[in-house]
Design a protein around this motif. Structure first.
Motif, PDB file in Angstrom:
ATOM      1  N   UNK A  14       8.942  21.782  15.538  1.00 46.19           N
ATOM      2  CA  UNK A  14       8.357  22.842  15.035  1.00 46.19           C
ATOM      3  C   UNK A  14       6.819  22.837  15.519  1.00 46.19           C
ATOM      4  N   UNK A  15       6.434  23.653  16.351  1.00 49.99           N
ATOM      5  CA  UNK A  15       4.915  23.653  16.767  1.00 49.99           C
ATOM      6  C   UNK A  15       4.608  22.696  18.078  1.00 49.99           C
ATOM      7  N   UNK A  16       5.663  21.971  18.253  1.00 56.78           N
ATOM      8  CA  UNK A  16       5.319  20.817  19.434  1.00 56.78           C
ATOM      9  C   UNK A  16       6.545  20.880  20.126  1.00 56.78           C
ATOM     10  N   UNK A  17       6.105  20.354  21.592  1.00 52.37           N
ATOM     11  CA  UNK A  17       7.080  20.259  22.521  1.00 52.37           C
ATOM     12  C   UNK A  17       6.671  19.233  23.392  1.00 52.37           C
ATOM     13  N   UNK A  18       7.536  18.935  24.463  1.00 55.17           N
ATOM     14  CA  UNK A  18       7.180  17.712  25.496  1.00 55.17           C
ATOM     15  C   UNK A  18       6.074  18.084  26.324  1.00 55.17           C
ATOM     16  N   UNK A  19       5.089  17.212  26.142  1.00 59.32           N
ATOM     17  CA  UNK A  19       3.755  17.282  26.849  1.00 59.32           C
ATOM     18  C   UNK A  19       3.705  16.235  27.894  1.00 59.32           C
ATOM     19  N   UNK A  20       3.557  16.656  29.396  1.00 54.70           N
ATOM     20  CA  UNK A  20       3.298  15.508  30.219  1.00 54.70           C
ATOM     21  C   UNK A  20       1.910  14.882  30.416  1.00 54.70           C
ATOM     22  N   UNK A  59      10.934  10.497  30.541  1.00 55.60           N
ATOM     23  CA  UNK A  59      10.262  10.479  29.089  1.00 55.60           C
ATOM     24  C   UNK A  59       9.466   9.645  28.701  1.00 55.60           C
ATOM     25  N   UNK A  60       9.193   8.483  29.557  1.00 57.78           N
ATOM     26  CA  UNK A  60       8.135   7.645  29.569  1.00 57.78           C
ATOM     27  C   UNK A  60       6.674   8.047  29.834  1.00 57.78           C
ATOM     28  N   UNK A  61       6.599   9.261  30.392  1.00 55.51           N
ATOM     29  CA  UNK A  61       5.560  10.227  30.654  1.00 55.51           C
ATOM     30  C   UNK A  61       5.266  11.362  29.740  1.00 55.51           C
ATOM     31  N   UNK A  62       5.830  11.268  28.647  1.00 58.95           N
ATOM     32  CA  UNK A  62       5.934  12.491  27.884  1.00 58.95           C
ATOM     33  C   UNK A  62       5.505  12.096  26.220  1.00 58.95           C
ATOM     34  N   UNK A  63       4.841  13.163  25.682  1.00 51.82           N
ATOM     35  CA  UNK A  63       4.344  12.860  24.328  1.00 51.82           C
ATOM     36  C   UNK A  63       4.680  14.246  23.737  1.00 51.82           C
ATOM     37  N   UNK A  64       4.728  14.172  22.362  1.00 47.28           N
ATOM     38  CA  UNK A  64       4.752  15.231  21.524  1.00 47.28           C
ATOM     39  C   UNK A  64       3.240  16.033  21.702  1.00 47.28           C
ATOM     40  N   UNK A  65       3.253  17.086  22.219  1.00 47.11           N
ATOM     41  CA  UNK A  65       2.105  17.874  22.170  1.00 47.11           C
ATOM     42  C   UNK A  65       2.113  19.303  21.611  1.00 47.11           C
ATOM     43  N   UNK A  66       0.912  19.422  20.907  1.00 48.84           N
ATOM     44  CA  UNK A  66       0.858  20.808  20.129  1.00 48.84           C
ATOM     45  C   UNK A  66       1.319  21.977  21.196  1.00 48.84           C
ATOM     46  N   UNK A  67       2.162  22.720  20.720  1.00 50.34           N
ATOM     47  CA  UNK A  67       2.643  23.790  21.643  1.00 50.34           C
ATOM     48  C   UNK A  67       1.545  24.817  22.311  1.00 50.34           C
ATOM     49  N   UNK A  68       0.840  25.200  21.236  1.00 51.39           N
ATOM     50  CA  UNK A  68      -0.346  26.099  21.747  1.00 51.39           C
ATOM     51  C   UNK A  68      -1.156  25.522  22.624  1.00 51.39           C
ATOM     52  N   UNK A  69      -1.588  24.382  22.512  1.00 53.09           N
ATOM     53  CA  UNK A  69      -2.521  23.355  23.438  1.00 53.09           C
ATOM     54  C   UNK A  69      -1.744  23.236  24.596  1.00 53.09           C
ATOM     55  N   UNK A  70      -0.508  23.001  24.724  1.00 48.72           N
ATOM     56  CA  UNK A  70       0.298  22.725  25.853  1.00 48.72           C
ATOM     57  C   UNK A  70       0.402  23.844  26.780  1.00 48.72           C
ATOM     58  N   UNK A  71       0.477  25.099  26.250  1.00 41.10           N
ATOM     59  CA  UNK A  71       0.416  26.155  27.165  1.00 41.10           C
ATOM     60  C   UNK A  71      -0.724  26.988  27.198  1.00 41.10           C
ATOM     61  N   UNK A  72      -1.725  26.440  26.453  1.00 39.75           N
ATOM     62  CA  UNK A  72      -2.990  27.195  26.387  1.00 39.75           C
ATOM     63  C   UNK A  72      -4.129  26.529  27.346  1.00 39.75           C
ATOM     64  N   UNK A  73      -4.915  26.056  26.557  1.00 39.22           N
ATOM     65  CA  UNK A  73      -6.335  25.456  27.130  1.00 39.22           C
ATOM     66  C   UNK A  73      -6.081  24.180  27.923  1.00 39.22           C
ATOM     67  N   UNK A  74      -5.133  23.342  27.432  1.00 44.21           N
ATOM     68  CA  UNK A  74      -4.807  22.304  28.205  1.00 44.21           C
ATOM     69  C   UNK A  74      -4.131  22.632  29.513  1.00 44.21           C
ATOM     70  N   UNK A  75      -3.125  23.737  29.442  1.00 51.05           N
ATOM     71  CA  UNK A  75      -2.749  24.100  30.898  1.00 51.05           C
ATOM     72  C   UNK A  75      -3.849  24.935  31.572  1.00 51.05           C
ATOM     73  N   UNK A  76      -4.703  25.189  31.126  1.00 48.88           N
ATOM     74  CA  UNK A  76      -5.869  25.941  31.861  1.00 48.88           C
ATOM     75  C   UNK A  76      -6.475  24.908  32.403  1.00 48.88           C
ATOM     76  N   UNK A  77      -6.951  23.797  31.748  1.00 53.74           N
ATOM     77  CA  UNK A  77      -7.698  22.629  32.255  1.00 53.74           C
ATOM     78  C   UNK A  77      -7.109  21.892  33.533  1.00 53.74           C
ATOM     79  N   UNK A  78      -5.655  21.790  33.340  1.00 56.93           N
ATOM     80  CA  UNK A  78      -4.993  21.115  34.248  1.00 56.93           C
ATOM     81  C   UNK A  78      -4.716  21.962  35.650  1.00 56.93           C
TER      82      UNK A  78
END
Length: 276
Positions: free
Chosen positions: A136-142, A161-180
């Motif tokens: 809930x509210x998290x997904x796989x974050x590279x 999966x050794x390159x993955x952490x639980x990442x806040x979903x809105x961050x993963x698809x939002x500001x973090x994705x924009x930074x990447x």
């Protein structure tokens, strides 16, 4: 029956990548660190594994893995964005089970059914796909995103999966994705070689019934070599429960990480990389 076993083994071999738990990044895959210098030991967890991520006989990036929290602490790589299809197969690391296992990473199914790895040992050693289901509210974050890699083989290597952490979903698809995608592309203009370390600060909460740590923060540090005499750096950090990213100097990030990790000194890059 023999034919079926041979077929399983053949499919397994085709699906294998390679990954290696090593005693030293410097001696095995130093090319992913500026001046071949990994971060100092201040952010190394109590029970670490140093993984040189090898795929199709070529090292692709490096990962420091936390065996107790079942997450990577950081992944280090050279920024080389390229086009290509996003992979869809996730892999795990047999050598986290034990050094007597193969170097090749593979899908869980292939390890369990083609190689004969014990499921209990696999689950005990690292995070699996089941750990990331029904979040809930998290997904796989590279940490090392496939979009920062140049071709299909490099991109496929990031889907471990050794390159993955639980990442806040809105961050993963939002500001973090924009930074990447946007900020990194803009800031690396003029860079001949760009070294990146993306990491996390382990938190106090977990997913999967306490098996996998949910980081409190995700951070990224970049050292750009323009030529032999000129370099620049920058960094970002994001709380892992908000859609917000803070742009920092490298020195500012290291100072923040000193507070968050409660250490005396943290050095992410060789001292030749500017801190301001």
């Amino acid at each position: 029956m023999l034919l079926l076993l041979l077929l399983q083994f053949s499919i397994c071999c085709l699906m294998l990548g390679n990954s290696e738990v090593v005693t030293s990044f410097e001696n095995t895959c130093p090319q992913f660190f500026f001046r071949e210098t990994p971060p100092n030991d201040a952010i190394k967890p109590a029970n670490p594994a140093q993984i040189c991520q090898l795929y199709k006989n070529q090292y692709r990036f490096a990962t420091l893995y936390d065996r107790d929290n079942h997450i990577p602490i950081y992944s280090a790589y050279v920024y080389q964005p390229g086009y290509g299809k996003r992979p869809d197969s996730w892999m795990v690391e047999p050598q986290l089970i034990g050094s007597n296992y193969q170097k090749e990473m593979a899908t869980e199914w292939m390890l369990l059914n083609g190689v004969g790895v014990d499921q209990g040992l696999l689950v005990e050693s690292q995070a699996g796909l089941q750990d990331y289901k029904n979040l809930t509210n998290f997904n796989r974050g590279h940490l090392n995103p496939n979009g920062h890699q140049p071709d299909p083989d490099y991109k496929a290597a990031t889907f471990t999966l050794t390159n993955i952490v639980p990442q806040f979903m809105n961050l993963n698809s939002g500001k973090w994705n924009n930074y990447e995608q946007e900020v990194m592309m803009s800031r690396t203009e003029g860079c001949a070689t760009t070294y990146v370390i993306v990491g996390v600060v382990p938190g106090n909460n977990y997913i999967a019934g306490g098996r996998v740590n949910k980081p409190s923060h995700i951070w990224s540090a970049t050292c750009c070599e323009i030529d032999n005499n000129h370099r620049k750096s920058w960094a970002v950090i994001a709380p892992n429960d908000q859609n917000a990213v803070e742009l920092l100097t490298l020195g500012e990030l290291e100072e923040k990480l000193v507070e968050l990790y409660r250490k005396e000194e943290i050095l992410l890059f060789n001292s030749d990389c500017p801190r301001q």
